[in-house]
Motif scaffolding. Structure first.
Motif, PDB file in Angstrom:
ATOM      1  N   UNK A 125      -6.800  -9.361  18.614  1.00  7.11           N
ATOM      2  CA  UNK A 125      -7.097  -7.969  18.952  1.00  7.11           C
ATOM      3  C   UNK A 125      -6.929  -6.955  17.843  1.00  7.11           C
ATOM      4  N   UNK A 126      -6.714  -7.404  16.604  1.00  7.91           N
ATOM      5  CA  UNK A 126      -6.562  -6.453  15.508  1.00  7.91           C
ATOM      6  C   UNK A 126      -7.412  -6.863  14.312  1.00  7.91           C
ATOM      7  N   UNK A 127      -7.767  -5.880  13.507  1.00  6.42           N
ATOM      8  CA  UNK A 127      -8.504  -6.125  12.265  1.00  6.42           C
ATOM      9  C   UNK A 127      -8.143  -4.990  11.310  1.00  6.42           C
ATOM     10  N   UNK A 128      -7.400  -5.305  10.256  1.00  5.78           N
ATOM     11  CA  UNK A 128      -6.896  -4.273   9.344  1.00  5.78           C
ATOM     12  C   UNK A 128      -7.731  -4.165   8.074  1.00  5.78           C
ATOM     13  N   UNK A 129      -8.884  -4.812   8.010  1.00  2.00           N
ATOM     14  CA  UNK A 129      -9.649  -4.822   6.768  1.00  2.00           C
ATOM     15  C   UNK A 129     -10.167  -3.437   6.396  1.00  2.00           C
ATOM     16  N   UNK A 130     -10.662  -2.697   7.371  1.00  2.00           N
ATOM     17  CA  UNK A 130     -11.142  -1.345   7.062  1.00  2.00           C
ATOM     18  C   UNK A 130      -9.985  -0.448   6.646  1.00  2.00           C
ATOM     19  N   UNK A 131      -8.846  -0.609   7.311  1.00  3.25           N
ATOM     20  CA  UNK A 131      -7.669   0.175   6.941  1.00  3.25           C
ATOM     21  C   UNK A 131      -7.255  -0.134   5.511  1.00  3.25           C
ATOM     22  N   UNK A 132      -7.259  -1.399   5.144  1.00  5.25           N
ATOM     23  CA  UNK A 132      -6.891  -1.775   3.779  1.00  5.25           C
ATOM     24  C   UNK A 132      -7.827  -1.121   2.763  1.00  5.25           C
ATOM     25  N   UNK A 133      -9.122  -1.088   3.071  1.00  2.99           N
ATOM     26  CA  UNK A 133     -10.076  -0.450   2.170  1.00  2.99           C
ATOM     27  C   UNK A 133      -9.792   1.045   2.037  1.00  2.99           C
ATOM     28  N   UNK A 134      -9.527   1.688   3.182  1.00  6.04           N
ATOM     29  CA  UNK A 134      -9.310   3.137   3.166  1.00  6.04           C
ATOM     30  C   UNK A 134      -7.975   3.486   2.531  1.00  6.04           C
ATOM     31  N   UNK A 135      -7.005   2.589   2.630  1.00  9.82           N
ATOM     32  CA  UNK A 135      -5.724   2.799   1.939  1.00  9.82           C
ATOM     33  C   UNK A 135      -5.957   2.944   0.444  1.00  9.82           C
ATOM     34  N   UNK A 136      -6.856   2.137  -0.096  1.00  8.72           N
ATOM     35  CA  UNK A 136      -7.144   2.174  -1.530  1.00  8.72           C
ATOM     36  C   UNK A 136      -8.012   3.393  -1.891  1.00  8.72           C
ATOM     37  N   UNK A 137      -8.943   3.727  -1.015  1.00  8.35           N
ATOM     38  CA  UNK A 137      -9.874   4.816  -1.308  1.00  8.35           C
ATOM     39  C   UNK A 137      -9.218   6.185  -1.165  1.00  8.35           C
ATOM     40  N   UNK A 138      -8.408   6.347  -0.133  1.00  3.99           N
ATOM     41  CA  UNK A 138      -7.834   7.656   0.170  1.00  3.99           C
ATOM     42  C   UNK A 138      -6.431   7.743  -0.405  1.00  3.99           C
ATOM     43  N   UNK A 139      -6.323   7.604  -1.690  1.00  5.14           N
ATOM     44  CA  UNK A 139      -5.021   7.616  -2.327  1.00  5.14           C
ATOM     45  C   UNK A 139      -4.498   9.036  -2.438  1.00  5.14           C
ATOM     46  N   UNK A 140      -3.177   9.169  -2.405  1.00  3.27           N
ATOM     47  CA  UNK A 140      -2.571  10.486  -2.541  1.00  3.27           C
ATOM     48  C   UNK A 140      -2.640  10.929  -4.001  1.00  3.27           C
TER      49      UNK A 140
END
Length: 334
Positions: free
Chosen positions: A319-334
């Motif tokens: 029931x989970x898929x973190x692949x998009x989150x992992x991508x956005x973690x890298x893209x939306x850096x502070x």
């Protein structure tokens, strides 16, 4: 370096996110357009879900020309609407998502948004969670977010929520009045209910999930998508998730704008309580907690309560898929 010609959508996207902490580059300009220009999100009274209301203009900037907010019958979990295809993506409460996954509802959890928003209020006879034994607690309905969260809390201290607590089902407005009158012993509220109760000095806070461990260490609200929608529309799903994550950032940095977006939905809410709630909820910290650990935590608590049968690992795997989150973690850096 190759010059990139900014499209109108990219310019809108840049304008919508200008000055936003963690905005990062305008990745939307280099991605394919969404597979569909319609996106449907859930609509509920709780201000906890403000990021997806704030995200409306960001969703337009992401290429969605038709942004809809869909409201179901009172007490209907958003994932039930998602399972019927009425909602494509949206926020809901972590414990409810876990229970719905256990029941086979076809959605996929994509990310966490914020920890801690609900508060448990009690009368003088309820000083601790253990004091709920033999007491009456009001919830919107059995299976509602309030019921599932409070059951997980009760189970964490060894109570059997199905037998040790008397459940009364009432709309929040009626439940708050009953708490003030002393005709119920406890009420678990989502913002802006806690802000209203504290302002009126009704009852006292037994548990504040934004401050009290272990609840403050896990996400309260998460984002999920209809499984088939996510499979058919991976770009649209990523773009919508990005808009909601950025909506959380806006809630943290500009609560006045967030309050306006929430009040626009038409729910009768004291604007001051709405603004206070937005200042108190730990928005903008979607990077700070582990969404997989959140699913595991609530799966264990709800298994203790007899409300979930599946193992945490099964729910996480299916029931989970973190692949998009992992991508956005890298893209939306502070």
């Amino acid at each position: 370096m190759t010059n990139i010609v900014l499209t109108r959508r990219a310019l809108l996207y840049a304008a919508a996110t200008a000055g936003l902490a963690g905005s990062g580059p305008a990745f939307a300009a280099t991605e394919p357009p969404p597979e569909t220009t319609r996106i449907r999100l859930g609509k509920v009274r709780s201000i906890c879900l403000a990021p997806q209301y704030v995200a409306e203009e960001l969703l337009h900037a992401e290429g969605f020309t038709d942004v809809q907010y869909v409201e179901g019958p009172s007490g209907t979990p958003g994932q039930q609407l998602m399972s019927t295809g009425r909602i494509d993506i949206g926020m809901n409460f972590a414990a409810v998502m876990v229970q719905q996954l256990d029941q086979g509802v076809p959605f996929i959890v994509l990310a966490g948004i914020h920890a801690g928003c609900f508060e448990l209020f009690g009368t003088n006879g309820v000083k601790t969670i253990s004091d709920l034994r033999g007491k009456t607690a009001a919830v919107l309905s059995l299976g509602s977010s309030q019921h599932v969260f409070l059951s997980s809390i009760a189970a964490s201290v060894g109570l059997d929520p199905q037998h040790d607590i008397r459940w009364a089902t009432h709309p929040p407005a009626q439940a708050k009045q009953m708490l003030a009158e002393g005709s119920i012993d406890a009420f678990l509220g989502f913002p802006p209910d806690p802000q209203e109760l504290r302002a009126l000095k009704v009852g006292h806070v037994v548990l504040n999930s934004a401050l009290d461990r272990p609840w403050s260490q896990y996400f309260c609200c998460m984002v999920a998508a209809n499984r088939e929608f996510a499979r058919k529309n991976p770009v649209a799903t990523k773009r919508a998730l990005r808009a909601i994550l950025k909506g959380s950032e806006i809630c943290a940095t500009d609560p006045e704008r967030a309050a306006t977006a929430f009040l626009k939905q038409g729910y009768p809410t004291n604007p001051d309580h709405a603004r206070q709630a937005l200042r108190e909820i730990p928005y903008g910290r979607w990077r700070d907690y582990n969404p997989e650990e959140t699913v595991r935590f609530y799966a264990l608590r709800l298994r203790e309560a007899g409300m979930v049968k599946s193992t945490p690992q099964k729910l996480i795997a299916q029931g989970t898929d973190w692949r998009l989150l992992d991508q956005l973690m890298k893209e939306l850096k502070t």
